[in-house]
Design a protein around this motif. Sequence first.
Motif, PDB file in Angstrom:
ATOM      1  N   GLN A 270      44.150  49.642  49.210  1.00 58.97           N
ATOM      2  CA  GLN A 270      44.280  48.209  49.524  1.00 58.97           C
ATOM      3  C   GLN A 270      43.424  47.877  50.748  1.00 58.97           C
ATOM      4  OE1 GLN A 270      46.097  46.620  52.360  1.00 58.97           O
ATOM      5  NE2 GLN A 270      45.404  44.653  51.558  1.00 58.97           N
ATOM      6  N   GLN A 271      43.470  48.760  51.748  1.00 67.14           N
ATOM      7  CA  GLN A 271      42.727  48.508  52.971  1.00 67.14           C
ATOM      8  C   GLN A 271      41.211  48.618  52.743  1.00 67.14           C
ATOM      9  OE1 GLN A 271      43.836  47.963  56.612  1.00 67.14           O
ATOM     10  NE2 GLN A 271      45.045  46.819  55.147  1.00 67.14           N
ATOM     11  N   MET A 272      40.801  49.487  51.845  1.00 62.72           N
ATOM     12  CA  MET A 272      39.364  49.573  51.541  1.00 62.72           C
ATOM     13  C   MET A 272      38.889  48.267  50.913  1.00 62.72           C
ATOM     14  SD  MET A 272      38.538  53.498  50.479  1.00 62.72           S
ATOM     15  CE  MET A 272      38.981  53.373  48.793  1.00 62.72           C
ATOM     16  N   VAL A 273      39.715  47.708  50.021  1.00 59.14           N
ATOM     17  CA  VAL A 273      39.335  46.447  49.382  1.00 59.14           C
ATOM     18  C   VAL A 273      39.360  45.311  50.410  1.00 59.14           C
ATOM     19  CG1 VAL A 273      39.934  44.781  47.585  1.00 59.14           C
ATOM     20  CG2 VAL A 273      40.097  47.218  47.106  1.00 59.14           C
TER      21      VAL A 273
ATOM     22  N   VAL B 267      35.985  39.671  46.319  1.00 60.96           N
ATOM     23  CA  VAL B 267      35.723  40.325  45.046  1.00 60.96           C
ATOM     24  C   VAL B 267      36.792  39.921  44.015  1.00 60.96           C
ATOM     25  CG1 VAL B 267      37.003  42.444  45.629  1.00 60.96           C
ATOM     26  CG2 VAL B 267      35.069  42.565  44.075  1.00 60.96           C
ATOM     27  N   GLU B 268      36.365  39.815  42.752  1.00 63.02           N
ATOM     28  CA  GLU B 268      37.303  39.414  41.699  1.00 63.02           C
ATOM     29  C   GLU B 268      37.827  40.632  40.961  1.00 63.02           C
ATOM     30  OE1 GLU B 268      35.747  36.510  38.997  1.00 63.02           O
ATOM     31  OE2 GLU B 268      35.090  35.276  40.692  1.00 63.02           O
ATOM     32  N   LYS B 269      39.119  40.607  40.670  1.00 64.71           N
ATOM     33  CA  LYS B 269      39.689  41.789  40.020  1.00 64.71           C
ATOM     34  C   LYS B 269      39.217  41.914  38.571  1.00 64.71           C
ATOM     35  CE  LYS B 269      44.069  39.443  39.242  1.00 64.71           C
ATOM     36  NZ  LYS B 269      45.491  39.475  39.560  1.00 64.71           N
ATOM     37  N   LEU B 270      39.144  43.171  38.133  1.00 62.73           N
ATOM     38  CA  LEU B 270      38.715  43.457  36.764  1.00 62.73           C
ATOM     39  C   LEU B 270      39.971  43.712  35.934  1.00 62.73           C
ATOM     40  CD1 LEU B 270      36.133  44.104  35.031  1.00 62.73           C
ATOM     41  CD2 LEU B 270      36.609  46.491  35.500  1.00 62.73           C
ATOM     42  N   GLU B 271      40.521  42.644  35.374  1.00 56.59           N
ATOM     43  CA  GLU B 271      41.769  42.856  34.624  1.00 56.59           C
ATOM     44  C   GLU B 271      41.618  42.551  33.142  1.00 56.59           C
ATOM     45  OE1 GLU B 271      45.039  40.460  35.827  1.00 56.59           O
ATOM     46  OE2 GLU B 271      43.870  38.609  35.877  1.00 56.59           O
TER      47      GLU B 271
ATOM     48  N   TYR C  16      35.266  48.119  43.466  1.00 55.91           N
ATOM     49  CA  TYR C  16      36.145  47.199  44.192  1.00 55.91           C
ATOM     50  C   TYR C  16      36.827  46.250  43.223  1.00 55.91           C
ATOM     51  CZ  TYR C  16      33.455  49.463  47.685  1.00 55.91           C
ATOM     52  OH  TYR C  16      32.863  50.455  48.417  1.00 55.91           O
ATOM     53  N   ARG C  17      36.162  45.916  42.129  1.00 59.53           N
ATOM     54  CA  ARG C  17      36.799  45.068  41.123  1.00 59.53           C
ATOM     55  C   ARG C  17      37.945  45.835  40.464  1.00 59.53           C
ATOM     56  NH1 ARG C  17      33.577  41.864  37.033  1.00 59.53           N
ATOM     57  NH2 ARG C  17      35.643  40.908  37.056  1.00 59.53           N
ATOM     58  N   TRP C  18      37.701  47.101  40.190  1.00 61.39           N
ATOM     59  CA  TRP C  18      38.762  47.914  39.582  1.00 61.39           C
ATOM     60  C   TRP C  18      39.924  48.076  40.569  1.00 61.39           C
ATOM     61  CZ3 TRP C  18      40.891  49.008  35.316  1.00 61.39           C
ATOM     62  CH2 TRP C  18      41.770  50.092  35.195  1.00 61.39           C
ATOM     63  N   HIS C  19      39.610  48.382  41.818  1.00 62.11           N
ATOM     64  CA  HIS C  19      40.701  48.600  42.764  1.00 62.11           C
ATOM     65  C   HIS C  19      41.375  47.307  43.182  1.00 62.11           C
ATOM     66  CE1 HIS C  19      41.777  52.716  43.387  1.00 62.11           C
ATOM     67  NE2 HIS C  19      40.560  53.000  42.977  1.00 62.11           N
TER      68      HIS C  19
ATOM     69  N   LEU D  93      42.005  56.762  34.210  1.00 65.70           N
ATOM     70  CA  LEU D  93      41.230  56.532  32.986  1.00 65.70           C
ATOM     71  C   LEU D  93      40.413  55.242  33.071  1.00 65.70           C
ATOM     72  CD1 LEU D  93      43.604  57.929  30.251  1.00 65.70           C
ATOM     73  CD2 LEU D  93      41.649  58.980  31.360  1.00 65.70           C
ATOM     74  N   GLY D  94      40.859  54.312  33.903  1.00 65.92           N
ATOM     75  CA  GLY D  94      40.022  53.123  34.155  1.00 65.92           C
ATOM     76  C   GLY D  94      38.698  53.541  34.785  1.00 65.92           C
TER      77      GLY D  94
END
Length: 665
Positions: free
Chosen positions: A204-207, A222-226, A374-377, A339-340
Amino acid sequence: MAATDQTRILSLYEQVSYTSDTGGDVPTDRTGGLNLGTALNIPRGRVFSTFVQSHRRAAKDLCDVLMRTSSPIQLIELAGRLRDRLNENLFIYAVSFVILHKQEFRNLRLPSIVEVFPHKFVPAEELTKMQVTVNKLPPNQEAQLVIEYGPEFASTNLKPEHRVSYWREDYGINSHHWHWHLVYPAEMDVPGDRKGELFYYMHQQMVARYDMERLSVDLNRVEKLENWRVPISDGYFSKLTSNNSGRAWGTRQDDSLMKDFRRTDFGLEFIDITVMEIWMSRLMDAIHQGYMINRNGDRVPLSDNVTTGKLGIEILGDAFEADASLSPNALFYGDLHNLGHLMIAFTHDNDGAHKEEIGVMGDSATAMRDPVFYRWHKFVDGIFQEYKMTQPPYTLEDLSLPNVVVDKVGVLRDNQLNQLTTGWNLREFEASRGLDFNAPNPVMLRITHLDHAPFNYHIQVTNSGAAPKKVTVRIFIAPKHNVRGLEMSFMEQRLLWSEMDKFTETLKPGKNQIVRASKDSSITNPNEFTFRDLGPRPPPAADGSAPPPANNEFNFCGCGWPEHLLLPRGKPEGMTYQLFVMLTDYEKDKVEEPKGPRKCANAVSFCGILDAKYPDKRPMGFPFDRRPPPILNNEMVTSVADYASLGNISLTDITITFLNNQLKK
Ligand code: CUO
């Protein structure tokens, strides 16, 4: 510790990719009849990925054997025999794992991963150019051999994401990430206090820090990759090689699609996106129902307000990362995060038809280079935050500290108040420790990186109680304005708060002045050890004076945010950040620790302490990990300033100016 043990350990790390053997069956005389299990299944020259379960199995099998050694000499002897038969990355991972996790080896230090595997940090083209230069050198010619790299890195500045290449491709964050996953590995049966929670918090802190950096260069967060069924807009081309023979990492074109995983060379079952979606949905169900279901069908409640047992966030972290040995039910909740990484790392060749290597998202030493990391995290963090939103807000009692008032806070750099500066700096590594250039002199690698001028926090506090009071000092920063230039609400700003430091102080009755140096931060790792730092010490000088102390006597295990990236870049014209300082009651924060000397106690906030408990009882990220109470001190809470109405909390505007030149330190 005998210096020779440290020196001999280094020989295991040197030019590890350059042994001639290409693997295959290991004659029993080389292994001493040892059963290495699945460790030999990963071919040399291929990527070893802790995101792949069969690779974790191989690492466990190898580590189990190496952990049975009981002295450095035994480890060096056994590992030396196995070195040229095993996958190079697996070998370094396992030896490093044993050094970090086995009590008897705690005095040994790991050399920087940048020197062990330079090709994971510097493009192949630069390394090849140097080799050509070396080849052209007349015999016995003395020459300075330096590979310069950065600050543009793999980018052209044609795409918005390239503005933060210098940060994503920083050697320090990638090295930190490699170390972190070595200290907190999945499925390796190592005790790690609050491991699942630390997985959540550190990432969380890295993001948060990435978002701070993006705002410094006028990029939105950054936008999340969901949604895994629409194209990933940003491609990534690392220009690195995954091994010393020049095999390239997989790349990703702009607008690539994630696809069902169909490769056979990574020892995985085939995985469909549909299955990933089902796992996500099960995690969300658990969060909103308030419990997970274990293998016996029993409920495992999820709550962070517990006095015994695991916090809900820890259980969720273990299930989501995922660690099959800690997840309440690995079959049911799956292996979503790992796996993501893999599915994203194989958008270019999901079925191996092109025989291409995995992309950089598949290796913890390279994943942070790719914008999609960062999108994945952010997606991963979004699920954790969904859980955090189910927890009750902190109360006035949780947030306040009677009899303690922070009167004034400031940061001082060169006698300048609340004016911090960033710029560029250089760091040298020895590329010829990891790669064999066959050069007369060492081949150096000079990397440009962001850095800041060091500074001190000055905190004036009044303790109006009659007795001394021990407190925890918690310091965070966040940008004051969003990308539109507007001040943020509490909730908009909440996930940007980045921890800067956390330490304890005893306040005497009356006025107190706390001074704390930025270099002592609880998140940072002050240095990366090079082979030279750890090598033999120089002999005494001719005048008989003692040699300078070796740099390896510090308490250090390699994990920790790079000190040079403690501050975000800021802007050339100056950018306003808010400094949040909160004092809490140490009696409520403290954790009973086992006695004994602390080892690897740098960077405790992100890395914990080996063999000890996480030294803060509050949920990680406190007080920003939960939504605020609607009312505090009879006032509605709308922004962080409402927290600062409490005496033990202070909010200060500071300016960070990016000088865009070589920093004088
Ligand atoms: Cu560290 Cu996804 O866990 O990269």
